[in-house]
Design an enzyme around this catalytic site. Structure first.
Site, PDB file in Angstrom:
ATOM      1  N   TYR A 183       0.909  -1.189   0.086  1.00 16.67           N
ATOM      2  CA  TYR A 183       0.094  -0.041  -0.029  1.00 16.67           C
ATOM      3  C   TYR A 183       0.955   1.193  -0.070  1.00 16.67           C
ATOM      4  CZ  TYR A 183      -3.746   3.198   1.223  1.00 16.67           C
ATOM      5  OH  TYR A 183      -4.962   4.370   1.452  1.00 16.67           O
ATOM      6  N   ARG A 190       1.451   7.041  -6.515  1.00 16.05           N
ATOM      7  CA  ARG A 190       0.233   8.120  -6.502  1.00 16.05           C
ATOM      8  C   ARG A 190       0.688   9.405  -6.305  1.00 16.05           C
ATOM      9  NH1 ARG A 190      -5.550   7.253  -3.617  1.00 16.05           N
ATOM     10  NH2 ARG A 190      -4.256   6.616  -1.950  1.00 16.05           N
ATOM     11  N   TYR A 246      -1.954  12.693   7.155  1.00 17.04           N
ATOM     12  CA  TYR A 246      -1.391  11.577   8.265  1.00 17.04           C
ATOM     13  C   TYR A 246      -0.021  12.138   8.428  1.00 17.04           C
ATOM     14  CZ  TYR A 246      -5.470   8.494   7.813  1.00 17.04           C
ATOM     15  OH  TYR A 246      -6.677   7.868   7.650  1.00 17.04           O
ATOM     16  N   ARG A 269     -11.928  12.524   2.053  1.00 14.81           N
ATOM     17  CA  ARG A 269     -12.953  11.731   2.652  1.00 14.81           C
ATOM     18  C   ARG A 269     -14.105  11.539   1.741  1.00 14.81           C
ATOM     19  NH1 ARG A 269     -10.070   8.526   5.894  1.00 14.81           N
ATOM     20  NH2 ARG A 269      -9.047   9.893   7.259  1.00 14.81           N
ATOM     21  N   GLU A 377     -14.236  -1.931   5.857  1.00 14.85           N
ATOM     22  CA  GLU A 377     -14.200  -0.712   5.200  1.00 14.85           C
ATOM     23  C   GLU A 377     -15.473  -0.442   4.221  1.00 14.85           C
ATOM     24  OE1 GLU A 377     -11.257   1.913   1.922  1.00 14.85           O
ATOM     25  OE2 GLU A 377     -10.496   0.574   3.681  1.00 14.85           O
TER      26      GLU A 377
END
Length: 385
Positions: A183, A190, A246, A269, A377
């Site tokens: 990840y 990305r 984060y 979000r 999730e």
């Protein structure tokens, strides 16, 4: 009153019970009758390995093309076993107006759809993959984003026009031999892809979710609008630290040698699209995280409730107004995808969701999520008024 004219993009779900793959695929496609214009089919199944995944993905592409011909929706195959252990399909349909011009295009080996009207252009891209047999997760991530960049450049769309992105990552929490987490490798690729773009309306809504097989695959929706009556806006959630903010302590694996640090997941979000007096909202993959910390050791029921609470506050009219969307009421949720980490938690998770949303169309699949301590999730869509 919700009408399809208010929605503009519709997600519909279909599923069949387990039998042979060819029989399941045939039965699944027979269930589907287009109401509007299909632009994407996402099929969830349980291949045994990457060889079977690649073979089945090729069969799906060929079968869909044979059924729909030149105006075929493009497909994705996600290696996540559905709750039924058969095949499940999510179809994305677009409500076209008389002003819309739709085109089915390809660039290299990437197929995509554009829809244009005066002042607005939309793009739908599906099933963009890397080389699962010869490349690492990091190499596949860079290849996938290179393909996407080529299409966007061809269509004269900036990278920042991406409003929704689905990121499927094989064995998402695993590490390679050099200590790089899958990840985190994807997030670094990305970040490199996104840098240089001006994200004036926020990053895309996104889901970064595990798969059993399939390497890296990305689906995305993009929108560029010069029509000032259309507003596109990222939606934050005060209950959670923005993912792109984060701290380093919640990011895992070795740092990127080029970037010299571990980069954050670049998504909002939620992402809202508002036109005059209505709109819709893409809800990113959401989990039981408060601040930037997971709710650990509380069990599947509590994690599921916390996830739903996060979504409900995210799309409340109070929070939407804070983000600049003039909605007069909370978003009406219209679909969920529910990703569950363990089979033994599937029934309990579904019970919590259906007790709260008894009539909401939803699909449930088994897969790993982006943190090892998270058990569930949920992503979805909502309608705004």
């Amino acid at each position: 009153m919700i009408t399809h004219e208010n929605i503009e993009i519709i997600h519909r779900f279909f599923q069949v019970d387990k039998t042979s793959f060819e029989e399941m695929l045939s039965a699944l496609l027979q269930k589907y009758n287009a109401v509007y214009t299909p632009v994407r089919m996402v099929i969830f199944g349980a291949p045994a390995d990457n060889e079977e995944y690649a073979m089945r993905f090729a069969i799906i592409r060929r079968t869909v093309k044979e059924q729909f011909g030149a105006n075929s929706p493009f497909v994705s195959y996600v290696a996540q076993p559905p709750q039924t252990m058969g095949l499940t399909m999510e179809v994305h349909e677009v409500v076209l107006t008389v002003q819309d011009r739709i085109a089915y295009r390809s660039r290299a080996d990437v197929e995509y759809i554009t829809i244009e009207r005066e002042g607005c252009k939309r793009l739908f891209m599906s099933g963009v993959t890397g080389d699962i047999f010869h490349q690492t997760i990091r190499e596949q991530s860079h290849e996938v984003f290179s393909k996407i960049a080529d299409v966007l450049e061809t269509e004269k769309l900036p990278v920042s026009s991406i409003i929704r992105q689905w990121n499927y990552i094989e064995k998402i929490t695993d590490y390679d031999a050099t200590g790089h987490q899958h990840y985190q490798d994807f997030n670094d690729a990305r970040s490199l892809f996104y840098q240089g773009s001006e994200w004036t309306t926020g990053y895309p809504a996104a889901t970064g979710i595990g798969t059993h097989w399939g390497g890296i695959m990305v689906d995305l929706d993009a929108l560029r609008c010069e029509d000032r009556s259309v507003q596109v806006c990222g939606v934050d959630n005060p209950l959670q630290v923005a993912a792109h903010a984060y701290s380093q302590k919640v990011l895992l694996g070795e740092e990127d040698k080029v970037l010299l640090h571990k980069t954050t997941p670049k998504f909002e979000r939620a992402k809202a699209v508002w036109k005059e007096d209505h709109g819709f909202v893409y809800i990113s993959g959401t989990a039981a995280i408060r601040g930037e910390q997971s709710l650990e050791g509380v069990g599947i029921e509590r994690q599921t409730l916390a996830t739903l609470e996060n979504i409900e506050y995210l799309v409340s009219h109070e929070n939407l107004n804070r983000s600049g969307i003039p909605a007069t009421k909370d978003a009406t949720l219209i679909t969920f995808r529910v990703y569950v980490k363990r089979w033994e938690d599937m029934d309990a998770a579904k019970k919590v969701v259906t007790e709260r949303y008894s009539n909401l169309p939803a699909i449930y699949t088994l897969t790993d999520v982006c943190r090892s301590e998270l058990l569930i999730e949920i992503e979805g869509m909502g309608i705004l008024f």
